[in-house]
Scaffold this motif. Sequence first.
Motif, short mmCIF file in Angstrom:
data_model
loop_
_atom_site.label_atom_id
_atom_site.label_comp_id
_atom_site.label_asym_id
_atom_site.label_seq_id
_atom_site.Cartn_x
_atom_site.Cartn_y
_atom_site.Cartn_z
N TRP A 21 -3.97 7.71 -0.21
CA TRP A 21 -3.19 7.63 -1.45
C TRP A 21 -3.46 6.29 -2.11
O TRP A 21 -2.68 5.34 -1.99
N GLY A 22 -4.56 6.22 -2.82
CA GLY A 22 -5.03 4.97 -3.42
C GLY A 22 -4.14 4.39 -4.50
O GLY A 22 -4.25 3.22 -4.83
N LYS A 23 -3.25 5.20 -5.05
CA LYS A 23 -2.37 4.69 -6.10
C LYS A 23 -1.20 3.88 -5.53
O LYS A 23 -0.49 3.23 -6.28
N LEU A 24 -1.02 3.92 -4.22
CA LEU A 24 0.03 3.11 -3.61
C LEU A 24 -0.44 1.67 -3.51
O LEU A 24 -1.54 1.39 -3.06
N THR A 25 0.39 0.76 -3.94
CA THR A 25 0.04 -0.65 -3.94
C THR A 25 0.41 -1.29 -2.60
O THR A 25 1.15 -0.70 -1.81
#
Length: 67
Positions: A21-25
């Motif tokens: 989940w690359g959108k998680l910072t």
Amino acid sequence: MDWDRVEGNWMQLKGKIKEQWGKLTDDDLDVIAGKREQLEGKIQERYGKAKDAAKREVDDWYNSQTW
């Protein structure tokens, strides 16, 4: 499912979570701190997914890990 493994190894798993989940910072991951409900909530928020869809994705990810 034994989510305690995830909580206990959160620091090591953060990279795998970001791959999935690359959108998680990094800040998101720090707040989540291995808590399943927090992870599902952030996936819902960042990806606009329904609660059931986020839960299913987390289940699929967990089951794909080699423990």
